[in-house]
Motif scaffolding. Structure first.
Motif, short mmCIF file in Angstrom:
data_model
loop_
_atom_site.label_atom_id
_atom_site.label_comp_id
_atom_site.label_asym_id
_atom_site.label_seq_id
_atom_site.Cartn_x
_atom_site.Cartn_y
_atom_site.Cartn_z
N PHE A 112 0.92 -1.19 -0.10
CA PHE A 112 -0.12 -0.23 0.38
C PHE A 112 0.53 1.50 -0.04
O PHE A 112 1.77 1.24 0.03
CB PHE A 112 -0.49 0.10 1.66
CG PHE A 112 -0.09 0.73 2.73
CD1 PHE A 112 -0.20 1.51 3.19
CD2 PHE A 112 0.36 -0.55 3.43
CE1 PHE A 112 0.48 2.09 4.13
CE2 PHE A 112 0.96 -1.32 4.21
CZ PHE A 112 1.13 0.54 5.20
N VAL A 113 0.33 1.91 -0.70
CA VAL A 113 1.36 3.45 -0.31
C VAL A 113 -0.27 4.63 -0.25
O VAL A 113 -1.74 4.31 -0.67
CB VAL A 113 1.88 3.83 -1.49
CG1 VAL A 113 0.97 3.97 -2.82
CG2 VAL A 113 2.72 5.55 -1.34
N ALA A 114 0.03 5.66 0.26
CA ALA A 114 -1.30 6.91 0.14
C ALA A 114 -0.94 7.21 -0.93
O ALA A 114 -0.05 7.48 -1.84
CB ALA A 114 -0.25 8.42 1.32
N THR A 115 -2.26 7.83 -1.33
CA THR A 115 -2.68 8.95 -2.20
C THR A 115 -2.97 10.11 -2.79
O THR A 115 -3.53 10.79 -3.29
CB THR A 115 -3.44 7.82 -3.65
OG1 THR A 115 -4.26 7.36 -2.71
CG2 THR A 115 -2.99 6.41 -4.19
N SER A 116 -3.75 9.99 -1.38
CA SER A 116 -4.04 11.70 -0.94
C SER A 116 -3.01 12.49 -1.30
O SER A 116 -2.22 12.54 -0.72
CB SER A 116 -5.35 12.05 0.30
OG SER A 116 -4.51 11.50 1.40
N ASP A 117 -3.69 14.46 -1.96
CA ASP A 117 -2.27 15.11 -1.69
C ASP A 117 -2.21 15.59 -0.35
O ASP A 117 -1.26 15.46 -0.12
CB ASP A 117 -3.48 16.62 -1.91
CG ASP A 117 -2.95 15.64 -4.01
OD1 ASP A 117 -2.14 15.53 -5.05
OD2 ASP A 117 -4.20 16.17 -4.99
N ILE A 118 -3.27 15.32 0.87
CA ILE A 118 -2.08 16.24 2.02
C ILE A 118 -1.53 14.62 2.87
O ILE A 118 -0.68 15.49 3.13
CB ILE A 118 -3.58 16.02 2.78
CG1 ILE A 118 -3.22 16.83 4.31
CG2 ILE A 118 -4.50 14.86 3.24
CD1 ILE A 118 -4.54 17.16 4.74
N PHE A 167 -3.11 -4.22 -3.81
CA PHE A 167 -2.90 -3.21 -3.84
C PHE A 167 -3.86 -2.29 -3.21
O PHE A 167 -4.49 -2.61 -3.95
CB PHE A 167 -2.27 -2.77 -5.06
CG PHE A 167 -2.34 -1.36 -5.08
CD1 PHE A 167 -0.97 -0.56 -4.19
CD2 PHE A 167 -2.61 -0.13 -5.27
CE1 PHE A 167 -0.13 0.72 -4.21
CE2 PHE A 167 -2.54 1.29 -5.41
CZ PHE A 167 -1.43 1.98 -4.37
N SER A 168 -3.28 -1.69 -2.63
CA SER A 168 -4.34 -0.50 -1.11
C SER A 168 -4.04 0.81 -1.58
O SER A 168 -2.70 1.15 -1.58
CB SER A 168 -4.15 -0.91 -0.23
OG SER A 168 -5.08 -2.15 -0.15
N ALA A 169 -4.74 1.86 -1.93
CA ALA A 169 -4.59 3.00 -2.13
C ALA A 169 -4.88 3.44 -1.06
O ALA A 169 -6.37 4.20 -0.42
CB ALA A 169 -5.02 3.85 -3.05
N GLU A 170 -3.84 3.86 0.35
CA GLU A 170 -4.46 4.86 1.32
C GLU A 170 -4.41 6.14 1.68
O GLU A 170 -4.59 6.95 0.59
CB GLU A 170 -2.91 4.71 2.63
CG GLU A 170 -3.54 4.92 3.65
CD GLU A 170 -2.17 5.49 4.67
OE1 GLU A 170 -2.07 5.42 5.60
OE2 GLU A 170 -0.39 4.92 3.54
N ASP A 171 -5.64 5.92 2.09
CA ASP A 171 -6.82 7.48 2.32
C ASP A 171 -6.89 7.67 0.80
O ASP A 171 -6.91 9.24 0.36
CB ASP A 171 -5.39 8.69 2.59
CG ASP A 171 -6.48 9.89 2.95
OD1 ASP A 171 -7.24 9.65 3.41
OD2 ASP A 171 -6.46 10.92 2.78
N ALA A 172 -7.65 6.33 -0.26
CA ALA A 172 -8.13 6.20 -1.54
C ALA A 172 -9.11 7.71 -1.59
O ALA A 172 -10.01 8.20 -1.92
CB ALA A 172 -8.09 5.30 -1.68
#
Length: 106
Positions: free
Chosen positions: A32-38, A71-76
């Protein structure tokens, strides 16, 4: 039954996950990895392009080590939808068979 190991998109983490799954009959690496701009700005301190590269590299590596990759998109749910779709497409092209689009922050 599938046994999964969860890890960040760092190569060392992917290798460690594969090591933990060595005895599993049906192993899955879930990266997984974060994908939100924040989160990109404050948590990862990475650009969108860097996260796309991290995603592809981690999924390709995981796929070379086990038969199934998630795969996960954290804070999707706070991510830009077009960017989120791009990251997910990269994950699929790299070999992810399962996608997770979670609301990790709520």
């Amino acid at each position: 039954m599938t046994i999964a190991a969860l890890c960040r998109t760092a190569a060392a983490d992917v290798y460690r996950a594969a090591e933990a799954l060595e005895r599993a009959e049906r192993p899955r690496i879930h990266t997984f990895v974060a994908t939100s701009d924040i989160h990109l700005l404050h948590k990862l301190k990475k650009t969108r392009e860097e996260v796309i590269e991290m995603t592809g590299s981690a999924v390709r590596l995981a796929r070379s080590l086990v038969g199934e990759v998630e795969f996960s998109a954290e804070d999707a749910t706070r991510s830009d939808i077009d960017y989120l779709c791009e990251v997910l497409s990269v994950a699929v092209d790299a070999g992810a068979k399962v996608l997770n689009i979670p609301d990790t922050v709520g």
